[in-house]
Design an enzyme around this catalytic site. Structure first.
Site, PDB file in Angstrom:
ATOM      1  N   ARG A   1       4.330  37.846  29.500  1.00 29.12           N
ATOM      2  CA  ARG A   1       5.399  37.488  28.549  1.00 29.12           C
ATOM      3  C   ARG A   1       5.154  36.175  27.804  1.00 29.12           C
ATOM      4  O   ARG A   1       5.405  36.104  26.601  1.00 29.12           O
ATOM      5  CB  ARG A   1       6.757  37.474  29.243  1.00 29.12           C
ATOM      6  CG  ARG A   1       7.145  38.831  29.820  1.00 29.12           C
ATOM      7  CD  ARG A   1       8.574  38.850  30.324  1.00 29.12           C
ATOM      8  NE  ARG A   1       9.506  38.935  29.218  1.00 29.12           N
ATOM      9  CZ  ARG A   1      10.332  37.986  28.850  1.00 29.12           C
ATOM     10  NH1 ARG A   1      10.345  36.838  29.500  1.00 29.12           N
ATOM     11  NH2 ARG A   1      11.132  38.149  27.830  1.00 29.12           N
TER      12      ARG A   1
ATOM     13  N   TYR B   1       5.121  37.104  24.027  1.00 31.82           N
ATOM     14  CA  TYR B   1       6.375  36.828  23.313  1.00 31.82           C
ATOM     15  C   TYR B   1       6.665  35.340  23.179  1.00 31.82           C
ATOM     16  O   TYR B   1       7.785  34.985  22.834  1.00 31.82           O
ATOM     17  CB  TYR B   1       7.577  37.391  24.078  1.00 31.82           C
ATOM     18  CG  TYR B   1       7.540  38.835  24.442  1.00 31.82           C
ATOM     19  CD1 TYR B   1       7.323  39.816  23.474  1.00 31.82           C
ATOM     20  CD2 TYR B   1       7.782  39.242  25.753  1.00 31.82           C
ATOM     21  CE1 TYR B   1       7.332  41.153  23.835  1.00 31.82           C
ATOM     22  CE2 TYR B   1       7.793  40.572  26.110  1.00 31.82           C
ATOM     23  CZ  TYR B   1       7.570  41.520  25.143  1.00 31.82           C
ATOM     24  OH  TYR B   1       7.589  42.832  25.487  1.00 31.82           O
TER      25      TYR B   1
ATOM     26  N   GLU C   1      22.904  50.730  28.494  1.00 29.14           N
ATOM     27  CA  GLU C   1      21.680  50.882  29.289  1.00 29.14           C
ATOM     28  C   GLU C   1      20.898  49.572  29.363  1.00 29.14           C
ATOM     29  O   GLU C   1      19.807  49.468  28.815  1.00 29.14           O
ATOM     30  CB  GLU C   1      20.820  52.009  28.701  1.00 29.14           C
ATOM     31  CG  GLU C   1      20.725  51.934  27.190  1.00 29.14           C
ATOM     32  CD  GLU C   1      19.968  53.096  26.550  1.00 29.14           C
ATOM     33  OE1 GLU C   1      20.138  54.231  27.018  1.00 29.14           O
ATOM     34  OE2 GLU C   1      19.226  52.836  25.593  1.00 29.14           O
ATOM     35  N   PRO C   2      21.448  48.599  30.048  1.00 29.60           N
ATOM     36  CA  PRO C   2      20.759  47.318  30.173  1.00 29.60           C
ATOM     37  C   PRO C   2      19.600  47.374  31.164  1.00 29.60           C
ATOM     38  O   PRO C   2      19.655  48.122  32.143  1.00 29.60           O
ATOM     39  CB  PRO C   2      21.853  46.392  30.708  1.00 29.60           C
ATOM     40  CG  PRO C   2      22.779  47.301  31.440  1.00 29.60           C
ATOM     41  CD  PRO C   2      22.737  48.634  30.749  1.00 29.60           C
ATOM     42  N   GLY C   3      18.584  46.584  30.885  1.00 25.59           N
ATOM     43  CA  GLY C   3      17.456  46.455  31.805  1.00 25.59           C
ATOM     44  C   GLY C   3      17.393  45.020  32.313  1.00 25.59           C
ATOM     45  O   GLY C   3      17.787  44.698  33.431  1.00 25.59           O
TER      46      GLY C   3
ATOM     47  N   GLY D   1      19.690  45.395  26.067  1.00 27.79           N
ATOM     48  CA  GLY D   1      19.430  44.164  25.329  1.00 27.79           C
ATOM     49  C   GLY D   1      20.294  42.998  25.735  1.00 27.79           C
ATOM     50  O   GLY D   1      20.221  41.936  25.122  1.00 27.79           O
TER      51      GLY D   1
ATOM     52  N   CYS E   1      -9.883  34.797  31.418  1.00 27.42           N
ATOM     53  CA  CYS E   1     -10.761  34.282  30.370  1.00 27.42           C
ATOM     54  C   CYS E   1     -10.207  34.594  28.992  1.00 27.42           C
ATOM     55  O   CYS E   1     -10.711  35.460  28.268  1.00 27.42           O
ATOM     56  CB  CYS E   1     -12.165  34.838  30.565  1.00 27.42           C
ATOM     57  SG  CYS E   1     -12.831  34.227  32.112  1.00 27.42           S
ATOM     58  N   GLU E   2      -9.159  33.915  28.673  1.00 31.33           N
ATOM     59  CA  GLU E   2      -8.473  34.032  27.380  1.00 31.33           C
ATOM     60  C   GLU E   2      -7.821  32.681  27.132  1.00 31.33           C
ATOM     61  O   GLU E   2      -7.191  32.133  28.048  1.00 31.33           O
ATOM     62  CB  GLU E   2      -7.316  35.049  27.459  1.00 31.33           C
ATOM     63  CG  GLU E   2      -7.709  36.502  27.532  1.00 31.33           C
ATOM     64  CD  GLU E   2      -8.122  37.067  26.185  1.00 31.33           C
ATOM     65  OE1 GLU E   2      -7.701  36.531  25.144  1.00 31.33           O
ATOM     66  OE2 GLU E   2      -8.891  38.044  26.203  1.00 31.33           O
TER      67      GLU E   2
ATOM     68  N   TYR F   1      10.322  42.951  33.214  1.00 31.68           N
ATOM     69  CA  TYR F   1       9.118  42.948  32.377  1.00 31.68           C
ATOM     70  C   TYR F   1       8.048  41.995  32.912  1.00 31.68           C
ATOM     71  O   TYR F   1       7.372  41.313  32.168  1.00 31.68           O
ATOM     72  CB  TYR F   1       9.485  42.621  30.919  1.00 31.68           C
ATOM     73  CG  TYR F   1      10.583  43.536  30.402  1.00 31.68           C
ATOM     74  CD1 TYR F   1      10.311  44.876  30.161  1.00 31.68           C
ATOM     75  CD2 TYR F   1      11.885  43.072  30.220  1.00 31.68           C
ATOM     76  CE1 TYR F   1      11.318  45.738  29.727  1.00 31.68           C
ATOM     77  CE2 TYR F   1      12.888  43.918  29.795  1.00 31.68           C
ATOM     78  CZ  TYR F   1      12.610  45.251  29.554  1.00 31.68           C
ATOM     79  OH  TYR F   1      13.597  46.105  29.144  1.00 31.68           O
TER      80      TYR F   1
HETATM   81  C1  LIG Z   1      14.070  48.588  26.742  1.00 33.93           C
HETATM   82  C2  LIG Z   1      15.244  49.393  26.463  1.00 33.93           C
HETATM   83  C3  LIG Z   1      16.479  49.047  27.015  1.00 33.93           C
HETATM   84  C4  LIG Z   1      16.708  47.840  27.864  1.00 33.93           C
HETATM   85  O1  LIG Z   1      16.535  46.649  27.186  1.00 33.93           O
HETATM   86  P1  LIG Z   1      16.895  45.278  27.936  1.00 33.93           P
HETATM   87  O2  LIG Z   1      16.624  44.251  26.905  1.00 33.93           O
HETATM   88  O3  LIG Z   1      15.975  45.158  29.104  1.00 33.93           O
HETATM   89  O4  LIG Z   1      18.308  45.352  28.325  1.00 33.93           O
HETATM   90  C5  LIG Z   1      17.533  49.883  26.752  1.00 33.93           C
HETATM   91  N1  LIG Z   1      17.400  50.979  25.986  1.00 33.93           N
HETATM   92  C6  LIG Z   1      16.213  51.308  25.430  1.00 33.93           C
HETATM   93  C7  LIG Z   1      16.127  52.535  24.602  1.00 33.93           C
HETATM   94  C8  LIG Z   1      15.105  50.537  25.634  1.00 33.93           C
HETATM   95  O5  LIG Z   1      13.944  50.874  25.078  1.00 33.93           O
END
Ligand SMILES: *Cc1c(COP(=O)(O)O)cnc(C)c1O
Length: 858
Positions: A778, A782, A739-741, A703, A809-810, A838
């Site tokens: 997105r 969002y 666990e960042p994405g 997050g 077509c939206e 994403y």
């Molecule tokens: C999506 C997710 C993340 C990563 O979130 P980011 O906002 O991309 O950092 C980490 N842990 C879990 C369980 C998730 O579902």
């Protein structure tokens, strides 16, 4: 051109004025200069007025004389006749004291000398240095009007002028010369009987107001206010260093910003200019090259935006509860009569059936406790009175406030935490004001400014309206400038070449992924970092992050397989699914992944599957996380996590199957830029872990946000580390995992597309590109904001305002609304930024359009 006290106090400042005037002359303009007194002189004159002792007054006048002589010496000028005569006048006034003219008229006459002296001196200097300058007595141009409810004091010391374009004066001046200098702050009393009126003062903001009056009288090309800052900002720069320069405002917005707290301009000085439509420019004397703020007639804008957040302190609230009946006739009239009687002007009003609450602003009132007590005593005759102070009024200002309310949920949530005494929405639809306790304001305003940018309510992406930040213009220079995007600098040509082969295409820049990974590795408190692969599963990105030592967090068997195929066996894996079928767990347990559970069901019904395994428990911390995450993930409204009140049941089930809860996990939500939240989650999880006993690591999820709107503050990694280390000191026996994405990959990816067609429809202009929500969902899903640039014409002036749309077509197939971009040509390459996270992973075959290919660059 109006110059304030510090701008006329020294020789270099006058040389500067001379140059500015010369440059305006070179443009062919005639110039009227309006000056304040030399800095400090108005105060010295006020002190002189307050002095009962004649000899002290004479001394004060002598000191003022000395100051002007010193400046003349610097200028190497002999004292001009006019100046000597005025200094003699002043000496005489000091000697006489108030007895000849009367106290107030004498004060006005004495104080007027500050401007009379500075303008006389200025005329001499400019003329001597080659700019022939006529001295003009402002009292011959500006006549004060009589107002109802005026007393002798306001008539003489806080006068008003009705300034209508005056062609006779304009013609007269035209016959006299090209450059004039006159006084701010003073005017002449208007009289019907033909006798010359007395000298009067214009009160607060006097010199700016003089310039506005004169600008209106002469229907000037423009009024320039030269001061020590380049204009109005989106917030007080002393509170918010990221406050942005407002480059264009209309009169009403500017007046609203000035009245709700900005000090740079007195709100009074805008109304004279509105009718004759004379624009007003605020410029920085020390940095004349800066654009400044232009205030003029309303500019037609497609995108309503908050323009500023301002705060006024020292507000007093008076709450009045009617003791009589509901809707009693005449109640308001009775209570307001007392405000009038006590000479107090009311600012905000909130009302209910039996209560009226009003605010008093210290800028408009002399608010001492005696005045309030006297008012309260009188009010008590007709109602129950409560005085609430000290309060502060926080105002969001912008045209079309009502149409942007929906973007303000995060901001409103912030107020949900506080005691809000009064909310007022102005009837002109220009401001929304919250009255809160004064002490919270200093910390709150910078935070709200960030939230407004983050929510897209303060549309800092619109470069025609929002200029550089105060920090960028005036900062001490030791803040690192925001890193230029990789695609803007080195890689532009390469991207154009990639787009020339095919579009739409996603392009990923691996050095940016590595750079972000290394940034996170600075988190000394974190023992293990995992990449949340759902953000982007491209094998090259997985490989690069494995090389950086990251583990991998997967949410499906597909992701597990992709990761296992792409990274070495030494890389740790996590499996963190939600409402996954039994088979997913069966598969995951055959891999090396650490499996997490977030419900009772798996242990209730498939307990044997997990016998003697070590698992992670994902919990929902619910309310504990505060308003922000409550909106996003917490509480029963979210499907994720085991509610904490089911923890004991879970542990009993685990025990029954020999399952060991080795880790405790929570994931807040996405895009968080405020480091303090992490400490809270960590602390809450750690204290839960103490209850469980078998836990050896705490996973505080992902997050981590990246700023998306221009000017949005980045997550402070060092600050985050401090927060985490603090919690770790209390719970050193647990390992800390994250666990960042998004943080790792968002900035690394761009989407390239080509323009297809344009269409005008009403006031809107649509710019089509060759992919849409099928490639990037997105914005539709969002309301996410992504920067969009025309890569082909990257540096061309942004003169068009486009709605950027795709071919799907939206009606929701809009990638960017109200984007200021260069006039586009068919086939231009458009770049959508920050889509590394994403983006591609959420794309779809909808409408059976070709998927965007992915290209990786080193
Ligand atoms: C999506 C997710 C993340 C990563 O979130 P980011 O906002 O991309 O950092 C980490 N842990 C879990 C369980 C998730 O579902």
């Amino acid at each position: 051109m109006k110059f304030g006290g510090t701008s006329v106090a020294t020789l270099p400042r006058w040389q500067n004025i001379r140059e500015l005037v010369a440059s305006r002359r070179a443009e062919g303009a005639r110039v009227l200069i309006v000056v304040s007194a030399l800095s400090g002189i108005t105060d010295a004159l006020k002190q002189l007025c307050a002095q009962g002792d004649k000899s002290k007054r004479i001394e004060a006048a002598a000191a003022i004389k000395q100051r002007h002589h010193e400046l003349l010496e610097q200028m190497q000028l002999a004292p001009p006749e006019g100046l000597l005569a005025r200094l003699d006048d002043l000496a005489q006034l000091a000697e006489d004291g108030p007895r000849v003219l009367g106290e107030l008229a004498w004060q006005a006459q004495v104080q007027a000398h500050g401007e009379l002296l500075s303008s006389t001196l200025g005329a001499a200097f400019l003329s001597a240095t080659g700019v022939a300058t006529q001295w003009l007595d402002a009292r011959e141009c500006l006549t004060a009007i009589a107002l109802p409810n005026q007393n002798e004091r306001t008539r003489l010391l806080s006068a008003m002028v009705e300034a209508r374009p005056d062609p006779v004066l304009t013609a007269r001046l035209a016959g006299l010369g090209e450059v004039f200098i006159t006084q701010g702050f003073i005017a002449r009393e208007g009289r019907d009987d033909g006798i010359a009126g007395r000298t009067v003062l214009l009160g607060r903001g006097g010199s700016d107001t003089s310039a506005a009056y004169l600008g209106a009288l002469l229907k000037a090309q423009r009024v320039e206010i030269w001061t020590d800052v380049a204009g109005m900002f989106t917030a007080n720069p002393r509170q918010v260093t990221g406050a942005r320069l407002l480059q264009r405002l209309d009169y009403e917005e500017a007046q609203e910003i000035a009245s709700t707290g900005a000090k740079v301009l007195h709100p009074r000085c805008l109304s004279p200019l509105r009718e004759p439509r004379v624009p007003l420019l605020i410029k920085d004397t020390n940095r004349p090259e800066l654009e400044g703020t232009v205030i003029g007639p309303e500019v037609r804008e497609h995108a309503p935006s908050i323009k500023a957040i301002s705060a006024r302190k020292g507000i007093t609230l008076i709450s009045m509860e009617s003791v009589g009946m509901w809707q009693e006739v005449g109640f308001l009239s009775d209570v307001f009569a007392y405000f009038k009687q006590h000479g107090l002007s009311v600012d905000l009003i909130g009302s209910a059936e039996t209560n009226v609450t009003v605010s008093l602003d210290p800028a408009e009132n002399l608010l001492d406790s005696d005045a309030i007590a006297a008012l309260a005593t009188d009010l008590a005759k007709v109602c129950r009175v409560k005085v609430i102070a000290p309060c502060a009024a926080i105002s969001l200002v912008g045209r079309g406030m009502r149409s942007i309310l929906h973007t303000l949920s995060g901001v409103l949530a912030e107020f949900g935490q506080l005691r809000v005494h009064l909310i007022s929405q102005s009837s002109n639809n220009l401001n929304l004001t919250f009255v809160v306790d004064e002490e919270v304001v200093d910390a709150l305003v910078p935070h709200l400014h960030d939230l407004l940018i983050g929510a897209g309510a303060l549309r800092t992406d619109d470069s025609a309206l929002f200029g550089p930040s105060w920090e960028a213009l005036y900062g001490r220079g030791d803040v690192a400038p925001a890193a230029a995007s990789w695609w803007r600098t080195d890689e532009r040509q390469r991207l154009l070449d990639i787009a020339a082969k095919a579009t739409p295409r996603y392009v990923y820049h691996l050095p940016t992924v590595r750079q972000q990974a290394r940034e996170l590795k600075k988190l000394a408190a974190v023992d293990r970092l995992h990449y949340a692969v759902k953000a982007n599963t491209h094998p090259a990105i997985l490989g690069a992050l494995a090389e950086e030592g990251f583990g991998f967090e997967c949410v499906s068997p597909g992701e597990l397989r992709a990761v296992i195929a792409a990274v070495p066996e030494s890389a740790p894996l996590l499996f963190t699914p939600n409402f996954a079928p039994r088979g997913d767990y069966e598969f995951a347990l055959t891999t090396r992944a650490t499996v997490s559970l977030d419900a009772l069901h798996p242990l209730q019904y498939w307990g044997e599957l997990f016998r003697d395994k070590e698992i992670v428990l994902r919990v929902d911390l619910g309310r504990g996380l505060g308003h922000h995450e409550k909106v996003r993930t917490g509480g029963s409204g979210s499907k994720f996590g085991l509610p904490v009140d089911q923890l004991d049941s879970f542990l009993r089930l685990a025990d029954a199957h020999g399952v060991i809860v080795r880790g405790l996990h929570a994931h807040l939500g996405s895009g968080i830029l405020d480091d303090s939240h992490w400490g809270e989650v960590y602390g809450q999880l750690a204290s839960l872990a103490e209850r469980i006993g078998s836990v050896s690591f705490i996973d505080i999820g992902g997050g981590l946000g990246v700023p998306s709107h221009p000017g949005e503050a980045a997550l402070d990694i060092a600050g985050l580390d401090r927060v985490l280390r603090e919690v770790k000191t209390a719970y050193p026996h647990y390992q800390l995992w994250m666990e960042p994405g998004r943080y790792l990959v968002a900035d690394a990816g761009v989407l390239l597309a080509r323009t297809t067609q344009q269409k005008g429809k009403g006031a809107f202009r649509y710019l089509g590109i060759d992919t849409g929500m099928n490639s990037l969902i997105r914005p539709a899903l969002y309301d996410a904001w992504h920067q969009i640039v025309n890569l082909t014409q990257l540096d061309a002036p942004a003169t068009a305002l486009y709605q950027v749309v795709g071919p799907i077509c939206e009606s929701g197939d809009v990638l960017g609304t109200d984007r200021r971009l260069p006039e586009a040509n068919e086939g231009d390459v458009m770049l959508i930024a920050q889509v590394g996270a994403y983006g591609k992973v959420m794309s779809s075959p909808y409408n059976m359009r070709d998927e965007a290919e992915e290209v990786v660059i080193e």
